[in-house]
Design a protein around this motif. Structure first.
Motif, mmCIF file in Angstrom:
data_model
loop_
_atom_site.group_PDB
_atom_site.id
_atom_site.type_symbol
_atom_site.label_atom_id
_atom_site.label_comp_id
_atom_site.label_asym_id
_atom_site.label_seq_id
_atom_site.Cartn_x
_atom_site.Cartn_y
_atom_site.Cartn_z
ATOM 1 N N PHE A 19 0.831 -1.201 0.000
ATOM 2 C CA PHE A 19 0.000 0.000 0.000
ATOM 3 C C PHE A 19 0.870 1.258 0.000
ATOM 4 O O PHE A 19 0.553 2.242 -0.676
ATOM 5 N N ALA A 20 1.977 1.227 0.745
ATOM 6 C CA ALA A 20 2.889 2.369 0.762
ATOM 7 C C ALA A 20 3.431 2.636 -0.644
ATOM 8 O O ALA A 20 3.477 3.790 -1.095
ATOM 9 N N GLN A 21 3.818 1.572 -1.348
ATOM 10 C CA GLN A 21 4.319 1.720 -2.712
ATOM 11 C C GLN A 21 3.246 2.288 -3.640
ATOM 12 O O GLN A 21 3.534 3.113 -4.507
ATOM 13 N N GLN A 54 3.077 11.571 2.046
ATOM 14 C CA GLN A 54 3.085 11.488 3.505
ATOM 15 C C GLN A 54 2.401 10.208 3.981
ATOM 16 O O GLN A 54 2.884 9.515 4.870
ATOM 17 N N HIS A 55 1.276 9.883 3.372
ATOM 18 C CA HIS A 55 0.556 8.667 3.759
ATOM 19 C C HIS A 55 1.363 7.416 3.405
ATOM 20 O O HIS A 55 1.371 6.439 4.145
ATOM 21 N N ALA A 56 2.088 7.470 2.292
ATOM 22 C CA ALA A 56 2.967 6.360 1.920
ATOM 23 C C ALA A 56 4.009 6.125 3.011
ATOM 24 O O ALA A 56 4.280 4.982 3.388
ATOM 25 N N ILE A 57 4.566 7.200 3.534
ATOM 26 C CA ILE A 57 5.582 7.079 4.583
ATOM 27 C C ILE A 57 4.961 6.518 5.854
ATOM 28 O O ILE A 57 5.545 5.648 6.509
ATOM 29 N N GLU A 58 3.766 6.979 6.206
ATOM 30 C CA GLU A 58 3.076 6.440 7.376
ATOM 31 C C GLU A 58 2.894 4.928 7.241
ATOM 32 O O GLU A 58 3.207 4.156 8.158
ATOM 33 N N LEU A 59 2.398 4.483 6.092
ATOM 34 C CA LEU A 59 2.157 3.056 5.887
ATOM 35 C C LEU A 59 3.458 2.261 5.859
ATOM 36 O O LEU A 59 3.533 1.151 6.388
ATOM 37 N N PHE A 60 4.487 2.835 5.253
ATOM 38 C CA PHE A 60 5.766 2.137 5.199
ATOM 39 C C PHE A 60 6.330 1.954 6.605
ATOM 40 O O PHE A 60 6.797 0.863 6.963
ATOM 41 N N LEU A 61 6.307 3.013 7.403
ATOM 42 C CA LEU A 61 6.784 2.914 8.784
ATOM 43 C C LEU A 61 5.993 1.866 9.560
ATOM 44 O O LEU A 61 6.563 1.076 10.324
ATOM 45 N N PHE A 95 19.598 0.767 9.074
ATOM 46 C CA PHE A 95 18.236 1.300 9.153
ATOM 47 C C PHE A 95 18.209 2.796 9.457
ATOM 48 O O PHE A 95 17.161 3.358 9.765
ATOM 49 N N LYS A 96 19.362 3.454 9.361
ATOM 50 C CA LYS A 96 19.389 4.904 9.561
ATOM 51 C C LYS A 96 18.564 5.555 8.456
ATOM 52 O O LYS A 96 18.721 5.246 7.285
ATOM 53 N N TRP A 97 17.678 6.460 8.852
ATOM 54 C CA TRP A 97 16.788 7.100 7.873
ATOM 55 C C TRP A 97 16.324 8.440 8.418
ATOM 56 O O TRP A 97 15.832 8.535 9.541
ATOM 57 N N ASP A 98 16.499 9.477 7.626
ATOM 58 C CA ASP A 98 15.922 10.784 7.941
ATOM 59 C C ASP A 98 14.508 10.766 7.372
ATOM 60 O O ASP A 98 14.313 10.987 6.176
ATOM 61 N N VAL A 99 13.555 10.502 8.220
ATOM 62 C CA VAL A 99 12.178 10.271 7.791
ATOM 63 C C VAL A 99 11.545 11.582 7.311
ATOM 64 O O VAL A 99 11.462 12.539 8.079
ATOM 65 N N PRO A 100 11.107 11.634 6.056
ATOM 66 C CA PRO A 100 10.420 12.836 5.569
ATOM 67 C C PRO A 100 9.081 13.033 6.277
ATOM 68 O O PRO A 100 8.481 12.086 6.782
ATOM 69 N N PHE A 101 8.632 14.256 6.335
ATOM 70 C CA PHE A 101 7.349 14.640 6.909
ATOM 71 C C PHE A 101 7.281 14.477 8.424
ATOM 72 O O PHE A 101 6.207 14.569 9.005
ATOM 73 N N ARG A 153 11.494 6.573 -2.544
ATOM 74 C CA ARG A 153 11.404 5.249 -3.170
ATOM 75 C C ARG A 153 12.682 4.447 -2.914
ATOM 76 O O ARG A 153 12.631 3.263 -2.580
ATOM 77 N N GLU A 154 13.835 5.082 -3.070
ATOM 78 C CA GLU A 154 15.108 4.401 -2.814
ATOM 79 C C GLU A 154 15.221 3.962 -1.354
ATOM 80 O O GLU A 154 15.684 2.853 -1.066
ATOM 81 N N ASP A 155 14.792 4.829 -0.423
ATOM 82 C CA ASP A 155 14.832 4.478 0.994
ATOM 83 C C ASP A 155 13.892 3.314 1.297
ATOM 84 O O ASP A 155 14.244 2.410 2.067
ATOM 85 N N PHE A 156 12.704 3.329 0.721
ATOM 86 C CA PHE A 156 11.774 2.209 0.913
ATOM 87 C C PHE A 156 12.439 0.903 0.493
ATOM 88 O O PHE A 156 12.401 -0.083 1.226
ATOM 89 N N PHE A 157 13.040 0.900 -0.681
ATOM 90 C CA PHE A 157 13.674 -0.316 -1.190
ATOM 91 C C PHE A 157 14.801 -0.760 -0.268
ATOM 92 O O PHE A 157 14.892 -1.929 0.112
ATOM 93 N N ARG A 158 15.664 0.172 0.099
ATOM 94 C CA ARG A 158 16.822 -0.138 0.942
ATOM 95 C C ARG A 158 16.385 -0.706 2.291
ATOM 96 O O ARG A 158 16.881 -1.751 2.731
ATOM 97 N N LEU A 159 15.442 -0.046 2.945
ATOM 98 C CA LEU A 159 15.011 -0.468 4.278
ATOM 99 C C LEU A 159 14.237 -1.786 4.238
ATOM 100 O O LEU A 159 14.433 -2.660 5.092
#
Length: 171
Positions: A19-21, A54-61, A95-101, A153-159
């Motif tokens: 869903f995040a994707q 923003q919602h994509a990031i919420e769902l991914f997290l 898993f270091k990530w500067d989370v947007p939003f 998108r790159e961060d989603f894939f990496r994590l």
């Protein structure tokens, strides 16, 4: 026709990631359309693009958190709260990530009537009914945001990849 059957047997984290994707892809399509002809679009179109990302990031997290702690996301929608939980659980360097939003404001210190929840600001044109948002000004630049979407998108894939590797190594 597609149906929910295609995700029926997936683990919960996989459902959240899919869903995040999808939300991220919708944001990318909206952003590309805006960047190709900015004269046809306005701030509401940009706000929708931002909200989808923003919602994509919420769902991914939430998918990441569920991967390790299934009860971690009950009724939580604030990116900053999900980010704190993510950073507390995912302490490994990969898993270091500067989370947007992630909200930079400590809303607990702001009087309740002056709080501006970012997700609401992107979803609704007014605070309540006809009440304007207090002291709010936002802009949107499609070309710049396309770069941000690519990094997301790159961060989603990496994590996601790192978490799959980690979970496959566990006994």
């Amino acid at each position: 026709m597609s149906t929910s059957d295609e995700i029926l047997g997936l683990a919960a984290r996989e459902k959240y990631w899919k869903f995040a994707q999808a939300y991220l892809a919708a944001s990318e399509r909206q952003c590309k359309a805006i960047s190709e002809n900015e004269e046809l679009f306005g701030y509401p179109d940009g706000a929708v693009c931002l909200y989808l990302a923003q919602h994509a990031i919420e769902l991914f997290l939430k998918g990441m958190l569920i991967s390790r702690k299934p009860d971690a996301v009950n009724n939580v929608h604030q990116i900053s709260q999900l980010e704190r939980e993510f950073k507390a659980i995912f302490t490994e360097p990969e898993f270091k990530w500067d989370v947007p939003f992630s909200e930079l404001v400590d809303w607990a210190s702001v009087p309740k009537d002056q709080r501006i929840p970012h997700d609401q600001l992107l979803r609704y044109p007014t605070k309540k009914g006809v009440t304007e948002w207090s002291s709010h000004w936002q802009g949107f630049g499609a070309q710049a945001f396309l770069g941000s979407l690519n990094r997301i998108r790159e961060d989603f894939f990496r994590l996601q990849h790192a978490e799959k590797i980690r979970s496959n190594k566990m006994p």
